[in-house]
Design a protein around this motif. Sequence first.
Motif, short mmCIF file in Angstrom:
data_model
loop_
_atom_site.label_atom_id
_atom_site.label_comp_id
_atom_site.label_asym_id
_atom_site.label_seq_id
_atom_site.Cartn_x
_atom_site.Cartn_y
_atom_site.Cartn_z
N ASP A 121 0.97 -1.19 -0.06
CA ASP A 121 -0.07 0.05 -0.20
C ASP A 121 0.99 1.21 -0.14
OD1 ASP A 121 -2.65 -1.22 0.17
OD2 ASP A 121 -2.03 -1.75 2.07
N GLY A 122 0.53 2.23 -0.73
CA GLY A 122 1.28 3.29 -0.88
C GLY A 122 0.64 4.58 -1.81
N GLN A 123 1.36 5.68 -1.86
CA GLN A 123 0.84 6.65 -2.64
C GLN A 123 2.21 6.98 -3.73
OE1 GLN A 123 -1.55 9.53 -0.82
NE2 GLN A 123 -1.75 10.79 -2.77
N PRO A 124 2.21 6.71 -4.65
CA PRO A 124 3.32 7.22 -5.61
C PRO A 124 3.15 8.55 -5.89
CG PRO A 124 2.19 5.22 -6.62
CD PRO A 124 1.20 5.59 -5.61
N GLN A 125 4.33 9.25 -6.02
CA GLN A 125 4.43 10.59 -6.09
C GLN A 125 3.52 11.22 -7.29
OE1 GLN A 125 8.29 12.01 -6.95
NE2 GLN A 125 7.92 14.06 -6.93
N ASP A 126 2.68 12.28 -6.87
CA ASP A 126 1.59 12.77 -7.96
C ASP A 126 0.72 11.78 -8.54
OD1 ASP A 126 3.14 15.33 -7.42
OD2 ASP A 126 4.44 14.49 -9.43
N GLN A 127 0.37 10.83 -7.50
CA GLN A 127 -0.70 9.67 -8.05
C GLN A 127 -1.28 9.43 -6.85
OE1 GLN A 127 -0.96 8.00 -11.26
NE2 GLN A 127 0.67 9.51 -11.83
N PRO A 128 -2.79 8.94 -7.34
CA PRO A 128 -3.60 8.66 -6.06
C PRO A 128 -3.09 7.31 -5.31
CG PRO A 128 -4.65 8.05 -8.07
CD PRO A 128 -3.56 8.71 -8.62
N SER A 129 -3.75 7.07 -4.21
CA SER A 129 -3.05 5.95 -3.36
C SER A 129 -3.18 4.58 -4.21
CB SER A 129 -3.70 5.65 -1.97
OG SER A 129 -5.12 5.54 -2.26
N ILE A 130 -2.60 3.54 -4.01
CA ILE A 130 -2.75 2.41 -4.58
C ILE A 130 -2.31 1.25 -3.65
CG2 ILE A 130 -0.39 2.58 -5.33
CD1 ILE A 130 -0.85 1.23 -8.09
N SER A 131 -3.11 -0.06 -3.81
CA SER A 131 -2.81 -1.12 -3.24
C SER A 131 -2.55 -2.26 -4.52
CB SER A 131 -4.10 -1.61 -2.49
OG SER A 131 -4.25 -0.91 -1.51
N ILE A 132 -1.32 -2.76 -3.92
CA ILE A 132 -0.97 -4.11 -5.02
C ILE A 132 -0.71 -5.24 -4.42
CG2 ILE A 132 0.97 -4.85 -6.64
CD1 ILE A 132 1.84 -1.59 -6.53
N VAL A 133 -1.28 -6.45 -4.82
CA VAL A 133 -0.93 -7.84 -4.39
C VAL A 133 -0.26 -8.51 -5.33
CG1 VAL A 133 -2.45 -9.87 -3.54
CG2 VAL A 133 -3.30 -7.31 -2.97
N THR A 134 0.68 -9.37 -4.68
CA THR A 134 1.78 -10.43 -5.58
C THR A 134 1.79 -11.55 -4.68
OG1 THR A 134 3.62 -10.51 -6.89
CG2 THR A 134 3.71 -9.04 -4.93
N PRO A 135 2.37 -12.44 -5.21
CA PRO A 135 2.67 -13.88 -4.49
C PRO A 135 4.13 -13.59 -3.74
CG PRO A 135 1.93 -14.60 -6.66
CD PRO A 135 2.16 -13.03 -6.74
N THR A 136 4.97 -13.06 -4.53
CA THR A 136 6.18 -12.93 -3.72
C THR A 136 6.79 -11.40 -4.12
OG1 THR A 136 7.60 -13.70 -5.51
CG2 THR A 136 6.92 -15.07 -3.87
N LEU A 137 7.60 -10.82 -3.38
CA LEU A 137 8.20 -9.41 -3.52
C LEU A 137 9.52 -9.62 -2.80
CD1 LEU A 137 7.65 -6.58 -4.54
CD2 LEU A 137 7.45 -5.97 -2.00
N TRP A 138 10.60 -8.84 -3.42
CA TRP A 138 12.12 -8.73 -2.83
C TRP A 138 11.90 -7.09 -2.55
CZ3 TRP A 138 15.57 -12.05 -1.48
CH2 TRP A 138 15.61 -13.33 -2.16
N ALA A 139 12.33 -6.91 -1.31
CA ALA A 139 12.19 -5.63 -0.84
C ALA A 139 13.70 -5.49 -0.47
CB ALA A 139 11.75 -5.28 0.35
#
Length: 189
Positions: A121-139
């Motif tokens: 969950d977040g709010q990219p710069q100059d964009q509306p808030s967004i929710s993303i779902v994925t099976p795996t993610l590297w941070a």
Amino acid sequence: MGLDRHALSLPALGVLALLAGWLAFQAFREPSVPETIETAERPRYHLDGARWWRYGDGGEPVFEAQAAGIDYYDDASMELTEIRLSTHGAARRGSWQLSAARGSVPPAQKRIELKPEVRIDGQPQDQPSISIVTPTLWADWGTQLLTTDDPVVAQSPGRRLSAIGLRADWAGERVQFLSQVESRYVPIR
């Protein structure tokens, strides 16, 4: 002086009898675990209800994580459960909030793999808030990137997007969906 053949065979028979008795006794003992089978490596540390802050070279916060449990191993790898991670972009311009049931930090690396279902969950710069779902993610806190090659579904007010793969910077200034991107716009009522 000649050797008596019967004199040598009596001690030899005694040694053989002792050896046979020892082998018979060994058959009644519990079998031992072969040395080739390794026991599971135990963590050096285990933390319950942990909070973890990572700071950059200049003392600025890079991320904050909370986990129900963290197991830390001798090779500097970690296993985490019930993770909530917040990224802190440069000059705190933006951030992401990530959550997953499990996470793994490979030995001596500066990244964590979140799985089996990751919510971002977040709010990219100059964009509306967004929710993303994925099976795996590297941070990756070394490169300050979020990446996956798995399918992703992103939703924000008035639109839904599906794709394969994602690359996003730590601050949400740049979000890139990699392939097979399909987007649907829904009128907001």
